[in-house]
Design a protein around this motif. Structure first.
Motif, short mmCIF file in Angstrom:
data_model
loop_
_atom_site.label_atom_id
_atom_site.label_comp_id
_atom_site.label_asym_id
_atom_site.label_seq_id
_atom_site.Cartn_x
_atom_site.Cartn_y
_atom_site.Cartn_z
N LYS A 1 7.44 11.57 3.02
CA LYS A 1 5.86 10.79 2.98
C LYS A 1 5.35 10.92 4.53
N THR B 1 11.57 9.21 3.40
CA THR B 1 10.22 8.79 4.48
C THR B 1 9.80 9.90 5.27
N GLU C 1 12.09 5.11 -3.78
CA GLU C 1 12.74 4.51 -2.69
C GLU C 1 13.18 2.92 -3.35
N PHE C 2 12.20 2.60 -3.94
CA PHE C 2 12.69 0.94 -4.74
C PHE C 2 13.75 1.31 -5.64
N PRO D 1 25.41 1.03 -1.04
CA PRO D 1 25.13 1.12 0.19
C PRO D 1 26.04 2.01 0.94
N THR E 1 10.90 1.63 5.94
CA THR E 1 12.26 2.28 5.67
C THR E 1 13.44 1.46 6.40
N PHE E 2 13.06 1.46 7.82
CA PHE E 2 14.20 1.33 8.88
C PHE E 2 14.31 -0.05 9.11
N VAL F 1 5.30 3.21 7.24
CA VAL F 1 6.10 3.99 6.26
C VAL F 1 7.74 3.87 7.02
N PHE G 1 16.91 7.75 1.90
CA PHE G 1 15.85 6.79 2.61
C PHE G 1 15.04 7.59 3.64
N VAL G 2 16.00 8.55 4.65
CA VAL G 2 15.49 9.03 5.92
C VAL G 2 14.62 10.38 5.19
N LEU H 1 14.21 -1.47 4.22
CA LEU H 1 15.34 -0.66 2.92
C LEU H 1 16.79 -0.31 3.49
N ALA I 1 16.95 1.58 -3.88
CA ALA I 1 17.28 0.30 -3.25
C ALA I 1 18.37 -0.43 -4.07
N PHE I 2 18.04 -0.35 -5.49
CA PHE I 2 18.53 -1.20 -6.42
C PHE I 2 19.63 -0.39 -7.06
N ILE J 1 -1.09 2.30 2.08
CA ILE J 1 -1.37 3.67 1.44
C ILE J 1 -2.65 3.64 0.86
N ALA K 1 -2.19 11.15 -2.88
CA ALA K 1 -1.88 9.72 -2.99
C ALA K 1 -0.82 9.34 -3.85
N THR L 1 7.42 6.15 -2.97
CA THR L 1 7.48 4.88 -2.63
C THR L 1 8.56 4.24 -3.67
N LEU M 1 2.65 10.11 -2.82
CA LEU M 1 3.07 8.91 -1.89
C LEU M 1 3.67 7.69 -2.48
N VAL N 1 -5.98 6.34 1.66
CA VAL N 1 -6.78 7.05 0.95
C VAL N 1 -8.03 7.16 0.99
N ILE O 1 21.43 5.83 3.20
CA ILE O 1 20.66 6.02 4.19
C ILE O 1 19.89 7.55 4.24
#
Lengths: 249, 107
Positions: free
Chosen positions: B59, B56, B35-36, B44, A244-245, A240, B52-53, A248, B39-40, A105, B25, B32, B28, A109, B49
Motif C-alpha cells: 500500500k 502495508t 488485510e481484514f 496469530p 497496521t501496527f 496506513v 501484514f507488514v 491489526l 485479521a480474522f 484513502i 484506488a 485493505t 488500495l 484519491v 505479522i
C-alpha cells in the motif's frame, strides 16, 4: 508573492539561479519532500517506541475465546476496537477503523484528481475535487472524535483490577484495556496523526479558497495543490502504518 | 497578470491518467480488504505479522509512487527520500530487540 511566482513561471531558466532546478522539481515541492521525510522519521520513532514497549510487556497467551481485559498483559487490539456508532453492544472488531481507513484513502484519491485538474488549469474541477477532499478529511476527524470518545468512556463492563476496584474507559494514568502505556500510546500516536489530519484540512481549505477566488488561476499554475497534495497523501500514508501496527498486529 | 487570466487554456481531462488513478484506488481498497480477511482467518504469529507488514508496504508503495508521484521523479530525488529511511529500519530492529531484552529482564 504572486508576482515573483509568476516571474519564475515565465523565466524557467532562472530557477534556483543555476539555470536548472535540482532534481528537476520546484523549490517548494523539494522542501515539502524533505519536510515529509523528517515527519516520517518522527512517526517512525513513535511507532518503534510502541513496538518496544509492547515487546517488553507480556502478550495474552491463553485461549482467545476466554480473553478478558487485564493489566497483566498487552491487549489484543481487535478486542479493544470493536464498537461502531449506532450499533451499541454489537461486537464488530475493526469495522469502524476500517471505515476510517477507507474514508482517508478515498480523500487521497480525490486529492490526486484535484492535482490532475490543476495541471489542466481546470478551475471548476479543482474546486470540485478539493471540496470532496475537504469532506473526506472532516469525516475522518469526526470518526476519530467518536473513536476517542468511546475509548475514553469505555465499555459498560469495564475491567476489575487486582485489588477489586473497577476501571471504566481510559486516561493517561490507567485504563480498562491493559497496561497504562497502551492508552498513552493510543492517545499520542492517533492524536499526533489526527493533528496532522486537522492541519491538512486547514491547508486544503486554504487551497480550496484560493482556487474559488481565482488566486491560483491568476498566479498561472496550480502547483500549490500539488504541494499540499503531497502533505495530504503523507497523512494517508501514515494512517496506513498506524492501522497496521496499532490496530491489526 | 490580470490579462493572463483571460487567455487561460483549460485542457480536457486525461482519461488514461484518471483511469489509472482509480485503478490504484481499487488496489488500495482490495489490499485493505485482504488485510481484514487475514485479521480474522489466520492464527496469530510471525507469519500473520509478516503478511501484514508485506501488505502495508504494498500500500505504501502505491501511495508514494503514484499518488505522491515519487516513482516518476528523478532518480536522485527518489534515493534522497528512500535512503534515510533505511536508518529507520535499523532503529526499528534495534528497538524491538531492546524491548525483548527488557521483557526477559522483567519476567
Amino acid at each position: 508573492m504572486s508576482a515573483s511566482t509568476a516571474a519564475v513561471g515565465q523565466e524557467e531558466k532562472n530557477i534556483w539561479m543555476g539555470g536548472t532546478s535540482p532534481m528537476k522539481v520546484s523549490y517548494g515541492k523539494l522542501m515539502m519532500w524533505f519536510f515529509l521525510l523528517s515527519d516520517a522519521l518522527t512517526f517512525s520513532a513513535l511507532l518503534a517506541a510502541y513496538g518496544t514497549i509492547r515487546f517488553s510487556n507480556p502478550a495474552f497467551a491463553g485461549d482467545r475465546s476466554l480473553y478478558t481485559f487485564s493489566q497483566d498483559y498487552w491487549p489484543i487490539p481487535e478486542r479493544v476496537f470493536e464498537a461502531v456508532p449506532f450499533l451499541h453492544g454489537v461486537s464488530l472488531p475493526l469495522v469502524f477503523v476500517g471505515i476510517m481507513t477507507f474514508i482517508l484513502i478515498m480523500s487521497s484519491v480525490t486529492m490526486v484528481l484535484a492535482v490532475e485538474a490543476g495541471q489542466r488549469m481546470d478551475k471548476a474541477a479543482v474546486i470540485k475535487w478539493m471540496l470532496w477532499t475537504l469532506l473526506g478529511g472532516i469525516a475522518f476527524l469526526s470518526c476519530q472524535a467518536w473513536e476517542w470518545g468511546h475509548f475514553i468512556v469505555g465499555t459498560e463492563e469495564g475491567s476489575t483490577l487486582a485489588d477489586g476496584t473497577k476501571v471504566f474507559g481510559a486516561n493517561l494514568a490507567i485504563n480498562q484495556y491493559g497496561p497504562p502505556a497502551f492508552a498513552d500510546f493510543f492517545f499520542f500516536i492517533t492524536g499526533f496523526h489526527g493533528f496532522h489530519v486537522f492541519s491538512g484540512v486547514m491547508l486544503n481549505f486554504l487551497i480550496f479558497y484560493w482556487a474559488v477566488v481565482g488566486k491560483l488561476e491568476r498566479v498561472g499554475h496550480y502547483e500549490m495543490v500539488e504541494k499540499v497534495g503531497l502533505y495530504w497523501h503523507f497523512v494517508d500514508l501514515v494512517w496506513v502504518f498506524v492501522f497496521t501496527f496499532f490496530y491489526l498486529v | 497578470m490580470e490579462e493572463q487570466a483571460s487567455n487561460i487554456q483549460v485542457l480536457p481531462p486525461d482519461k488514461a491518467k484518471i483511469r489509472k488513478l482509480w485503478k490504484i484506488a481499487a488496489i488500495l481498497g482490495i489490499v485493505t480488504a485482504i488485510e481484514f480477511v487475514i485479521a480474522f482467518t489466520i492464527a496469530p504469529g510471525a507469519f500473520k505479522i509478516a503478511l501484514f507488514v508485506g501488505l502495508t508496504i504494498v500500500k505504501a508503495f502505491y501511495i508514494v509512487s503514484e499518488f505522491m508521484h515519487l516513482g516518476h521523479e528523478e532518480k536522485s530525488l527518489i534515493w534522497a527520500i528512500l535512503l534515510p529511511l533505511v536508518l529507520v529500519l535499523w532503529l526499528i530492529i534495534a528497538l524491538l530487540a531492546q524491548g525483548d531484552a527488557i521483557f526477559m529482564l522483567k519476567y
